[in-house]
Design an enzyme around this catalytic site. Structure first.
Site, PDB file in Angstrom:
ATOM      1  N   HIS A 186      -2.933   5.217  -6.485  1.00 61.39           N
ATOM      2  CA  HIS A 186      -1.511   4.931  -6.642  1.00 61.39           C
ATOM      3  C   HIS A 186      -0.763   5.740  -5.575  1.00 61.39           C
ATOM      4  CE1 HIS A 186      -1.694   3.433 -10.948  1.00 61.39           C
ATOM      5  NE2 HIS A 186      -2.810   4.122 -10.924  1.00 61.39           N
ATOM      6  N   ASN A 244      -6.581   7.857 -11.294  1.00 57.86           N
ATOM      7  CA  ASN A 244      -7.010   8.177 -12.647  1.00 57.86           C
ATOM      8  C   ASN A 244      -8.488   7.823 -12.806  1.00 57.86           C
ATOM      9  OD1 ASN A 244      -4.327   8.914 -13.423  1.00 57.86           O
ATOM     10  ND2 ASN A 244      -3.824   6.753 -13.633  1.00 57.86           N
ATOM     11  N   HIS A 297      -8.866   2.891  -7.282  1.00 57.50           N
ATOM     12  CA  HIS A 297      -7.547   2.629  -6.702  1.00 57.50           C
ATOM     13  C   HIS A 297      -6.760   3.919  -6.616  1.00 57.50           C
ATOM     14  CE1 HIS A 297      -7.398   1.929 -11.056  1.00 57.50           C
ATOM     15  NE2 HIS A 297      -6.150   2.362 -11.048  1.00 57.50           N
TER      16      HIS A 297
HETATM   17  P1  AMP Z   1      -4.638   2.734 -13.757  1.00 55.89           P
HETATM   18  O1  AMP Z   1      -3.950   2.591 -15.097  1.00 55.89           O
HETATM   19  O2  AMP Z   1      -4.553   4.089 -13.135  1.00 55.89           O
HETATM   20  O3  AMP Z   1      -6.052   2.197 -13.822  1.00 55.89           O
HETATM   21  O4  AMP Z   1      -3.835   1.799 -12.777  1.00 55.89           O
HETATM   22  C1  AMP Z   1      -3.920   0.407 -12.823  1.00 55.89           C
HETATM   23  C2  AMP Z   1      -2.622  -0.110 -12.277  1.00 55.89           C
HETATM   24  O5  AMP Z   1      -2.803  -1.480 -11.973  1.00 55.89           O
HETATM   25  C3  AMP Z   1      -1.450  -0.010 -13.241  1.00 55.89           C
HETATM   26  O6  AMP Z   1      -0.424   0.782 -12.660  1.00 55.89           O
HETATM   27  C4  AMP Z   1      -1.017  -1.467 -13.417  1.00 55.89           C
HETATM   28  O7  AMP Z   1       0.382  -1.625 -13.505  1.00 55.89           O
HETATM   29  C5  AMP Z   1      -1.580  -2.113 -12.168  1.00 55.89           C
HETATM   30  N1  AMP Z   1      -1.841  -3.538 -12.282  1.00 55.89           N
HETATM   31  C6  AMP Z   1      -2.479  -4.185 -13.282  1.00 55.89           C
HETATM   32  N2  AMP Z   1      -2.567  -5.502 -13.015  1.00 55.89           N
HETATM   33  C7  AMP Z   1      -1.965  -5.693 -11.806  1.00 55.89           C
HETATM   34  C8  AMP Z   1      -1.724  -6.832 -10.981  1.00 55.89           C
HETATM   35  N3  AMP Z   1      -2.117  -8.067 -11.333  1.00 55.89           N
HETATM   36  N4  AMP Z   1      -1.061  -6.636  -9.816  1.00 55.89           N
HETATM   37  C9  AMP Z   1      -0.659  -5.415  -9.450  1.00 55.89           C
HETATM   38  N5  AMP Z   1      -0.870  -4.294 -10.168  1.00 55.89           N
HETATM   39  C10 AMP Z   1      -1.510  -4.428 -11.339  1.00 55.89           C
END
Ligand code: AMP
Ligand code: ZN
Length: 112
Positions: free
Chosen positions: A100, A85, A98
């Site tokens: 997914h 995203n 990142h």
């Molecule tokens: P986005 O919303 O595409 O920026 O993805 C960020 C992702 O990071 C989301 O799916 C969250 O669930 C994940 N996330 C946030 N904090 C953590 C954490 N401490 N450990 C693992 N995943 C996380």
């Protein structure tokens, strides 16, 4: 970047459920999984999003895609979705590049 959540995960300041690590990237399970398999792959250098990928750092992205394929093979995952995203409207909540990787359930298209 000192105030970045994912930089803190890379440094170990914030714990994560690690899936894979090398000198260039880290893969860890998403804390709020949206599928039976849901992990994130991030570069160890701070890049804000795909929008900041350029000729100086794109080798990192190529490496990340090699790693995604390797992890999927090792997990025996044959069908999966890779999502990144970019920006608030697309749902980016963490401003560190990142990818997914989601698998293990039927998925719809187009994504919401
Ligand atoms: P986005 O919303 O595409 O920026 O993805 C960020 C992702 O990071 C989301 O799916 C969250 O669930 C994940 N996330 C946030 N904090 C953590 C954490 N401490 N450990 C693992 N995943 C996380
Ligand atoms: Zn960062």
């Amino acid at each position: 970047m000192s105030d970045c959540l994912f930089c803190k995960i890379i440094s170990g300041e914030i714990p994560s459920s690690k899936v894979y690590e090398d000198d260039i990237c880290l893969a860890f399970n998403d804390i709020d999984p949206q599928a039976p398999v849901h992990f994130l792959v991030i570069p160890k250098t701070h890049i804000g999003s795909v929008a900041e990928v350029n000729e100086c750092n794109s080798a990192v992205v190529a490496h990340i895609f090699e790693v995604i394929a390797k992890i999927a093979r090792e997990k025996g995952v044959e069908s999966y979705r890779v999502v990144s995203n970019i920006g608030e409207q697309a749902g980016q909540s963490v401003p560190h590049l990142h990818f997914h990787v989601l698998s293990g359930r039927d998925m719809t298209w187009p994504p919401g």
